[in-house]
Design an enzyme around this catalytic site. Structure first.
Site, PDB file in Angstrom:
ATOM      1  CE  LYS A 192      -1.735   2.983   2.596  1.00 42.20           C
ATOM      2  NZ  LYS A 192      -1.710   4.240   1.824  1.00 42.20           N
ATOM      3  CD  GLU A 268      13.445   0.780   9.490  1.00 45.43           C
ATOM      4  OE1 GLU A 268      13.897   1.779  10.071  1.00 45.43           O
ATOM      5  OE2 GLU A 268      14.014  -0.324   9.489  1.00 45.43           O
ATOM      6  CB  CYS A 303      13.245   8.784   8.159  1.00 45.87           C
ATOM      7  SG  CYS A 303      14.409   7.839   7.155  1.00 45.87           S
ATOM      8  CD  GLU A 401      10.019  12.766  11.365  1.00 49.40           C
ATOM      9  OE1 GLU A 401       8.873  12.326  11.579  1.00 49.40           O
ATOM     10  OE2 GLU A 401      10.900  12.124  10.776  1.00 49.40           O
TER      11      GLU A 401
END
Ligand code: NAD
Length: 498
Positions: A192, A268, A303, A401
């Site tokens: 997906k 992750e 990331c 973040e």
């Protein structure tokens, strides 16, 4: 040659590009069961690009059933490993041969500069499939040291159907990091993609068939997180979810696994990676240049972006001054289809608003904007590269973040304080240490709480490098042999001889 194309050439190719917009199930492009579609927007213009099939639980059921049939038939998992290796090697080559199409598909949907697609994403995806293809016939079981009345051997088997849920920041590459080891281990896959960047996944699945992969082994279902990702993660016939995305959604994957069939989960997730620059570092300009590319590359939508710059007090002023000189114009917002552009738009207007609100928050909290802090006068969802100095690690811009081109420089007093501040985060994906002293470097490697530590560099690596996080940056590792093994399970066979 692709590299010699002009902006006008790329626009012409984008206009002529043909691509699928449905799901890919059982070896064919199909529409959503309910016929639903959603709009994908080009972030460089904020104009609609296309309508894509909106997956629901019914589409997920169909894709998982297809994957299960293929798995049960043994057509892939029982294929001689050498033959599986040949299919995946051909597949890697086909991805490379279609570099231009992949580059256009990801650039048009998520805004990445086309030159980065050609220089980084596509070659890295080829490397990923090549690496895992080569492992197909090199992962063995074992015979253990038993007493003479028994013979004990351990088989390593694929898990079954693996659901891969991936983000939009490296659409082709993040999918490759999951799909390649899952396939190499003999599993079936239901991928997906992120709803912002659904197109390259469909081309991936189509080329797998062209490479000789059996239908049903690699399926793609498009759609949003709640409507499509959730039923995949909750599915009772999925054996593992391999997830890359935010920490917030990663936590939901563990809940879904618990609420359903206790499927395996690898995560992750996000990061707030510190780069420590000590006063004894060898080459200030080299360090500053790494700091610049480590946070402005890929629009900061990385990331492991080096978003916290922990700079030793004796060099703090010089470091910031040099970052301003070298960094202010290093990344210029522009048309991502212009081969000279190195900073595209952020993925959506909504994400830009989020990044801008973090910049406002940084200002309010008392950090100083050295440059940037605003948006250029371009039609897309752009933000100018921004450097904050005078940041305190307790500020929101140092804790959350941002996922945009926003660097936060924090002054520290020596190694001990640098490590304490570096580790003062819920995240632990990556970190770096810049020093000339061997003992200092190894001490930092030992004490930093992160899955990847770079010494006197940033973002270097190859396929042998385990990539993944400590703490809330996730669990499990991408790339490397460990990743392949995580798509297998062991079976112990104890044979009585007495
Ligand atoms: P996200 O978590 O919002 O979405 C990731 C994927 O999960 C998408 O496909 C989305 O549709 C799906 N999803 C969302 N809600 C869901 C739900 N309730 N159930 C099932 N699926 C759901 O993340 P994003 O904004 O697409 O990507 C950015 C994030 O990804 C950042 O946090 C970044 O750090 C992280 N990331 C991590 C790595 C890594 O290797 N650690 C690599 C790339 C990106």
């Amino acid at each position: 040659m692709t590299t010699e194309l002009t902006t006008r050439d790329w626009h012409a190719r984008a206009a002529a590009l043909k691509y699928a917009t449905g799901h890919f199930i059982d070896g064919a492009h199909v529409d959503a069961r309910g016929g639903g579609r959603f709009t994908v927007v080009n972030p460089a213009t904020l104009a609609p690009l296309c309508e894509v099939a909106a997956g629901t639980a019914a589409d997920i059921d169909r894709a998982v059933a297809s994957g299960r049939r293929a798995f049960a038939s043994g057509v892939w998992r029982r294929m001689a490993p050498r033959d599986r290796l040949a299919v995946l090697s051909r597949y890697a080559q086909l991805i490379g041969a279609n570099a231009e199409r992949f580059a256009l598909l990801d650039t048009l949907t998520m805004g990445k500069p086309i030159r980065d697609m050609l220089a980084i994403d596509v070659p890295s995806a080829v490397q990923t499939f090549t690496y895992f293809a080569e492992l197909c016939d090199k992962v063995d079981g074992a015979v253990t040291a038993t007493a003479s009345d028994a013979f004990h051997y351990i088989l390593r088997e694929p898990l079954g159907v693996v659901g891969c849920i991936v983000p939009w920041n490296y659409p082709l590459l993040m999918a490759s990091w999951k799909v390649a080891p899952a396939l190499a281990a003999g599993n079936s896959v239901v991928l997906k993609p992120a709803e912002q960047s659904p197109l390259s996944a469909l081309l991936m699945a189509e080329l797998f068939i062209e490479a000789g992969g059996p239908p049903g082994v690699f399926n793609v279902v498009n759609g949003h997180g709640e409507a499509t990702g959730k039923p995949l993660a909750l599915h009772g016939d999925v054996n593992k979810i391999a997830f890359t995305g935010s920490t917030e959604v990663g936590k939901m994957m563990l809940v879904y696994a618990g609420q359903s069939n206790l499927k395996r989960v690898s995560l992750e997730c996000g990061g707030k990676s510190p780069q420590i620059f000590l006063a004894d570092l060898e080459d200030l300009d080299r360090a500053v240049n790494y700091a610049i590319s480590g946070i402005f590359g890929n629009m900061g939508e990385v990331c492991n972006a080096g978003s916290r710059l922990l700079v030793d007090k004796p060099i703090a002023e010089a470091f910031v001054a040099r970052f301003v000189e070298l960094g202010r114009d290093a990344y210029r917002p522009g048309d991502p289809l212009d081969p000279s552009t190195n900073l595209g738009p952020l993925v959506t207007a909504g994400h830009r608003a989020r990044v801008v609100s973090y910049i406002e928050r940084g200002r309010k909290d008392g950090a100083r904007v050295e440059f940037g802090g605003d948006a250029p006068a371009l039609p897309g969802s752009y933000v100018n590269p921004t450097l904050f100095s005078g940041v305190d690690n307790r500020m929101t811009i140092a804790r959350e973040e941002i996922f945009g081109p926003v660097a936060a420089a924090i002054t520290v007093n020596g190694l001990e304080e640098a490590i304490r501040i570096a580790n003062d985060s819920i995240y632990g994906l990556a970190a770096s240490i810049w020093t000339r002293d061997l003992r200092t470097a190894h001490t930092a490697v030992r004490d930093l709480e992160a899955g990847v530590i770079w010494v006197n560099c940033f973002d270097h690596g190859d396929m042998t490098q385990p990539f993944g996080g400590y703490k809330q940056s996730g669990q499990g590792r991408d790339k490397c042999l460990e990743s392949l093994l995580s798509y297998t399970q062991t079976k112990s066979a104890w044979v009585h001889l007495g």
